[in-house]
Design a protein around this motif. Structure first.
Motif, PDB file in Angstrom:
ATOM      1  N   THR A   1     -13.766  -7.385   1.069  1.00 32.98           N
ATOM      2  CA  THR A   1     -12.741  -7.169  -0.102  1.00 32.98           C
ATOM      3  C   THR A   1     -12.272  -8.713  -0.476  1.00 32.98           C
ATOM      4  OG1 THR A   1     -10.636  -7.184   0.980  1.00 32.98           O
ATOM      5  CG2 THR A   1     -11.833  -5.204   1.289  1.00 32.98           C
ATOM      6  N   GLN A   2     -11.804  -8.509  -1.796  1.00 34.22           N
ATOM      7  CA  GLN A   2     -11.235  -9.595  -2.468  1.00 34.22           C
ATOM      8  C   GLN A   2     -10.393 -10.468  -1.622  1.00 34.22           C
ATOM      9  OE1 GLN A   2      -8.304  -8.797  -5.344  1.00 34.22           O
ATOM     10  NE2 GLN A   2      -8.556  -6.538  -4.970  1.00 34.22           N
ATOM     11  N   TRP A   3      -9.714 -10.101  -0.563  1.00 37.09           N
ATOM     12  CA  TRP A   3      -8.747 -10.536   0.281  1.00 37.09           C
ATOM     13  C   TRP A   3      -9.366 -11.218   1.546  1.00 37.09           C
ATOM     14  CZ3 TRP A   3      -7.259  -5.266  -0.983  1.00 37.09           C
ATOM     15  CH2 TRP A   3      -6.681  -5.238  -2.021  1.00 37.09           C
ATOM     16  N   GLU A   4     -10.463 -11.165   1.671  1.00 35.97           N
ATOM     17  CA  GLU A   4     -10.962 -11.541   3.036  1.00 35.97           C
ATOM     18  C   GLU A   4     -10.862 -13.151   3.215  1.00 35.97           C
ATOM     19  OE1 GLU A   4     -15.157 -10.914   3.909  1.00 35.97           O
ATOM     20  OE2 GLU A   4     -14.762 -10.788   6.121  1.00 35.97           O
TER      21      GLU A   4
ATOM     22  N   ARG B   1      -9.248  -4.051   7.744  1.00 38.88           N
ATOM     23  CA  ARG B   1      -9.294  -3.567   6.206  1.00 38.88           C
ATOM     24  C   ARG B   1      -9.858  -4.453   5.685  1.00 38.88           C
ATOM     25  NH1 ARG B   1      -9.180  -2.529   2.147  1.00 38.88           N
ATOM     26  NH2 ARG B   1      -8.150  -0.781   0.864  1.00 38.88           N
TER      27      ARG B   1
ATOM     28  N   TYR C   1     -12.235   2.423   4.736  1.00 35.36           N
ATOM     29  CA  TYR C   1     -12.768   1.354   4.397  1.00 35.36           C
ATOM     30  C   TYR C   1     -13.761   1.440   5.913  1.00 35.36           C
ATOM     31  CZ  TYR C   1     -11.922  -1.140   0.419  1.00 35.36           C
ATOM     32  OH  TYR C   1     -12.079  -1.441  -0.917  1.00 35.36           O
TER      33      TYR C   1
END
Lengths: 264, 264
Positions: free
Chosen positions: A261-264, A257, A107
């Motif tokens: 991303t979907q987790w941000e 990381r 990333y």
């Protein structure tokens, strides 16, 4: 055994067995280059800006050579490769070769510990690896260029080894994203550090590196050519610099990381 | 044991014990660099002019890097040293560092075998040292730059080792000038070759280099990382290239040794 990892192949690049083989192989590279370096005196002057006067530059002799080497190697696309990090990003030129297609493996991140690596190398590693009796020999400048040339090889190998932590971190992240996402979201650097640490593996590395320094540093046929490098200095290089800085790379990489991303 | 010879010190430079130590130490250097090189595939393309297109140059990729490396190193006076010989003399620039004072150690001569060394390296040494299973892997260009960078290190070490024959020859000449003057005056190259040859020493070198290739080429802790380099290929490199070419250097140097002296 072919240890050269192909980073244009995503499945190879994140396979932990391949990464491990590459890290083990880099132990040899670092030991070889360090053995080459310590045949010369410490030559402290080559690390001091202005110590050797370079027309049109206020860099030290070693920095001058390192910077020019990076400029040259950037042309043949060294720094396109995701495992390479320049010490002098401002010196890089456009590659003259066609670009290679690297898949997205890591990333996006801005982790680059080269400043610290170089500082440790000059201030701690070299003085302990170059035996004392060579330190003050230096009236002669005869080996200044040879010493700096070896330094460039050692520093590039150290940088590659330490920044390989990014591949280790990415691989570990993908093995257990839930766990890491939580640690990263709570900015729990200590927790991340614990999650990526394996003391048993670290001890094994230190044992192995001692054997390598002793074996590669001794002429197998001639007893008088033993201990070309101080094995304890190489162990300490791994214990105090390479392993801890690799973990800093892993932690800092993981801290970035989740961006985008979907987790941000 | 500090094996770095100081060529600004005439008594050191022609002392046969020092020369021997330097030659033995260069065995390690050559073996280390060759081990580094053969972790990559043969990558034949990098030796072919135009194989990798380089804008503004018709050199092969390896020649391009070697030439530019020599240009850079000439600035820090690598080629002022009497044991260094360029592959691309036309690429050299004026040193940016103050010149060192080298005493007159060798007699003026134009012996430079680099063309032959490079040819043998590309056509014989590499194909035998890079295992066959790697030869045809080469769809990927990923290691082209790394391979060529290692090649530069190996070639520079080979050149230094082989041209060290000049110091050996000068030292032998000074031990017994009468004998050599007669052989040189009668252009008896075969006689000179016999006078400088010591078969017992040559056999010892070959035994030693086999041990070095096996020892340095095997991870001392991990059995699966053995034979990083083919020991027989390294022995053959010494037997068929390094030793014979060193003798050519010695003979050709001696053939020029009387010019401008009392014996001419």
């Amino acid at each position: 055994m072919d240890a050269a990892i192909d980073l244009t192949d995503r499945s190879q690049a994140l396979d932990l067995a391949n990464i491990r083989a590459q890290l083990i192989r880099l132990e040899d590279t670092i030991t070889f280059h360090l053995i080459e370096r310590v045949q010369f005196p410490l030559n402290q002057t080559i690390y001091v800006p202005g110590g050797v006067r370079i027309p049109g530059s206020d860099l030290s002799l070693m920095d001058y050579l390192l910077r020019e080497q990076e400029r040259l190697q950037s042309r043949v696309r060294r720094y396109d490769s995701p495992d390479e990090h320049p010490f002098f990003p401002d010196a890089l030129e456009e590659p003259i070769l066609e670009p290679l297609e690297y898949p997205e493996i890591l990333y996006a991140n801005n982790v680059n510990l080269n400043h610290t690596i170089k500082q440790r190398y000059i201030e701690e590693i070299l003085p302990s690896a170059c035996p004392n009796d060579r330190v003050d020999r230096g009236a002669s400048q005869e080996n200044y260029g040879s010493s700096a040339t070896c330094d460039v090889n050692v520093l590039q190998a150290l940088s590659r080894r330490i920044h390989f932590g990014k591949f280790v971190a990415e691989s570990k992240f993908q093995e257990n994203p839930e766990k890491f996402v939580q640690l990263i979201k709570t900015k729990d650097k200590k927790g991340i550090d614990e999650a990526i640490t394996n003391m048993k593996v670290e001890l094994k590395i230190l044992e192995r590196i001692k054997m390598k320094a002793e074996t590669y540093g001794s002429d197998p046929a001639l007893a008088e050519y033993r201990n070309k490098v101080d094995a304890d200095a190489v162990v300490s290089l791994y214990k105090n610099t390479i392993i801890p800085l690799t973990k800093v790379v892993e932690v800092e990489y993981l801290m970035q990381r989740l961006k985008g991303t979907q987790w941000e």
